[in-house]
Design a protein around this motif. Structure first.
Motif, PDB file in Angstrom:
ATOM      1  N   LEU A 170       0.831  -1.204   0.000  1.00 32.01           N
ATOM      2  CA  LEU A 170       0.000   0.000   0.000  1.00 32.01           C
ATOM      3  C   LEU A 170       0.868   1.257   0.000  1.00 32.01           C
TER       4      LEU A 170
ATOM      5  N   ASP B 256     -10.148  -5.648   3.382  1.00 33.75           N
ATOM      6  CA  ASP B 256      -9.961  -4.261   3.824  1.00 33.75           C
ATOM      7  C   ASP B 256      -8.768  -3.620   3.106  1.00 33.75           C
ATOM      8  N   ASN B 257      -7.656  -4.354   3.061  1.00 33.73           N
ATOM      9  CA  ASN B 257      -6.479  -3.810   2.372  1.00 33.73           C
ATOM     10  C   ASN B 257      -6.714  -3.703   0.858  1.00 33.73           C
TER      11      ASN B 257
ATOM     12  N   ARG C 245      -9.539  -3.059  -0.548  1.00 37.53           N
ATOM     13  CA  ARG C 245     -10.374  -1.873  -0.751  1.00 37.53           C
ATOM     14  C   ARG C 245      -9.525  -0.607  -0.673  1.00 37.53           C
ATOM     15  N   VAL C 246      -8.601  -0.562   0.296  1.00 36.98           N
ATOM     16  CA  VAL C 246      -7.709   0.597   0.415  1.00 36.98           C
ATOM     17  C   VAL C 246      -6.865   0.746  -0.844  1.00 36.98           C
TER      18      VAL C 246
ATOM     19  N   ASN D 162      -8.883   2.199  -3.614  1.00 36.57           N
ATOM     20  CA  ASN D 162      -9.109   3.624  -3.373  1.00 36.57           C
ATOM     21  C   ASN D 162      -7.859   4.449  -3.666  1.00 36.57           C
ATOM     22  N   ARG D 163      -6.685   3.817  -3.549  1.00 34.84           N
ATOM     23  CA  ARG D 163      -5.432   4.530  -3.819  1.00 34.84           C
ATOM     24  C   ARG D 163      -5.014   4.448  -5.289  1.00 34.84           C
TER      25      ARG D 163
ATOM     26  N   SER E 155       1.194   4.080  -3.040  1.00 31.58           N
ATOM     27  CA  SER E 155       1.085   5.529  -2.865  1.00 31.58           C
ATOM     28  C   SER E 155       2.263   6.242  -3.513  1.00 31.58           C
TER      29      SER E 155
END
Length: 413
Positions: A88, A114-115, A117-118, A121-122, A92
């Protein structure tokens, strides 16, 4: 329609260029060492056929180094859970490079939504879950590659359009630099004042105007309208204007009629584009006010007399330039008196349309001249007319180039 054709040409060109990029370089980032072997084995055919080239890294820090080392990497397959720098954080930092053609597919355990989804989103393009289904991985890679190629195609088209716009801007500067700009052009003369403008419908236009002194007492003037618009018309306009100037300022200059016939012969010869130019050109005797002119199929000029009456110069026939190389142009004459204003224009003025599809028309031009006080300079006359035309057109697209040439034969001093 022209924009659509241009887009199709660029798209075809871009697609052909992308076909040459047969190797897709893929960065695989995973701390599991056996993943390198599994990837190499699964995609051995594509690697052998140079469809894929894999670069391997085992954490985010190493992956960033690989991106710097291999600037042509276009696709990233990255695990999320890794030591030193997780996926993640790595994602970024990839986004900070602001490369829209660099896409990431994230890999994580099935239950790690959860990760995932993150990651989406990134800016991750897609994801796959462990244990990896290599058939699904291949489908995901191919789908991502298709998207990357489309992004590259759009980038290529954008770059091409930017280049075209830059070329058009330069062409506009060149065209405008060819037109007389001084206002007033002859500030020391007490017998004549004039002003002209060209408002192109596109970036460049096909209208033309020019004026210059042949000697102390004779002024040459021309206004013209090429049959097409845009770049082809602008090129033909430039040729026409340059040929006229070279003929009328030549030491071998003879007279208006002979020079116009020679220019027409030149423009008509090998005119494979079949363009033509309507034009009104003449010579004003600045001592007497007599005007010898040739009408080559152009709009009839107007004369605002000193007493405020407005006359239309009667049409005497005449064929547009560049149609018949042997056409026998014949001169006509008119008389200006001190205080008269000679008003010439192209049909872009009369044919200007508004949103209600109403034409500006010849009558409005007449009314514009009628309403003058007689004290306005040619520049003031033209500036107010252009403002009226723009107000009339409103938000509607300008249909044609608009050009006006206004000549004031000053009061006898």
């Amino acid at each position: 329609m022209e924009a659509f054709k241009l887009t199709q040409v660029l798209r075809n060109f871009g697609t052909n260029q992308l076909k040459k990029l047969t190797t897709m370089k893929i960065l695989n980032v995973d701390d599991e060492l056996d993943m390198e072997m599994l990837i190499s084995q699964r995609f051995r055919k594509q690697i052998r056929d140079k469809q894929f080239e894999f670069v391997f890294a085992h954490n985010g820090i190493e992956a960033l180094e690989k991106l710097d080392e291999h600037e042509d990497i276009a696709l990233i397959l990255s695990d999320i859970n890794m030591p030193e720098m997780d996926g993640l954080t790595f994602l970024s930092m990839v986004n900070e490079r602001k490369n829209p053609a660099l896409k990431a597919v994230m890999v994580s355990a099935y239950g790690d939504m959860d990760n995932i989804r993150v990651a989406m989103n990134r800016g991750a393009y897609d994801f796959i879950t462990k244990p990896i289904n290599f058939e699904d991985l291949e489908i995901t890679i191919n789908k991502t590659i298709e998207h990357i190629n489309m992004v590259k195609l759009f980038q290529h088209e954008r770059d091409q359009l930017v280049a075209i716009k830059n070329d058009l801007d330069i062409a506009k500067e060149i065209q405008q630099s060819m037109l007389p700009k001084e206002s007033p052009p002859f500030p020391d003369r007490l017998d004549i004042d004039l002003h002209a403008f060209l408002e192109p419908a596109k970036v460049v236009g096909g209208d033309l105007f020019d004026y210059f002194l042949l000697d102390e007492n004779h002024l040459f003037f021309i206004i013209g309208d090429v049959s097409d618009k845009g770049i082809p018309a602008a090129l033909f306009m430039a040729i026409t204007k340059a040929i006229f100037k070279s003929h009328f300022l030549s030491p071998t200059y003879q007279n208006l009629t002979d020079e116009v016939r020679q220019v027409n012969h030149f423009l008509s010869t090998n005119n494979n584009s079949f363009m033509f130019v309507t034009a009104f050109m003449g010579i004003i005797n600045l001592k007497t006010g007599s005007v010898e002119y040739i009408d080559a199929g152009h709009e009839p000029p107007l004369i605002r007399r000193k007493d405020g009456t407005v006359e239309t110069v009667k049409k005497q026939g005449g064929l547009a330039l560049a149609i018949d190389k042997d056409y026998a142009y014949t001169p006509q004459s008119l008389q200006l008196a001190h205080g008269d204003t000679f008003f010439l224009y192209t049909d872009g003025a009369t044919d200007a349309n508004n949103r209600e599809n109403d034409r500006y028309g010849f009558k409005r031009l007449e009314e514009h001249l009628h309403a003058l006080s007689g004290e306005e300079t040619p520049k003031e006359i033209n500036d107010s007319l252009l403002a009226k035309l723009k107000e009339f057109i409103g938000e509607e697209d300008q249909f044609d180039d608009i050009t006006v040439l206004t000549i004031h034969y000053k009061e006898d001093m």
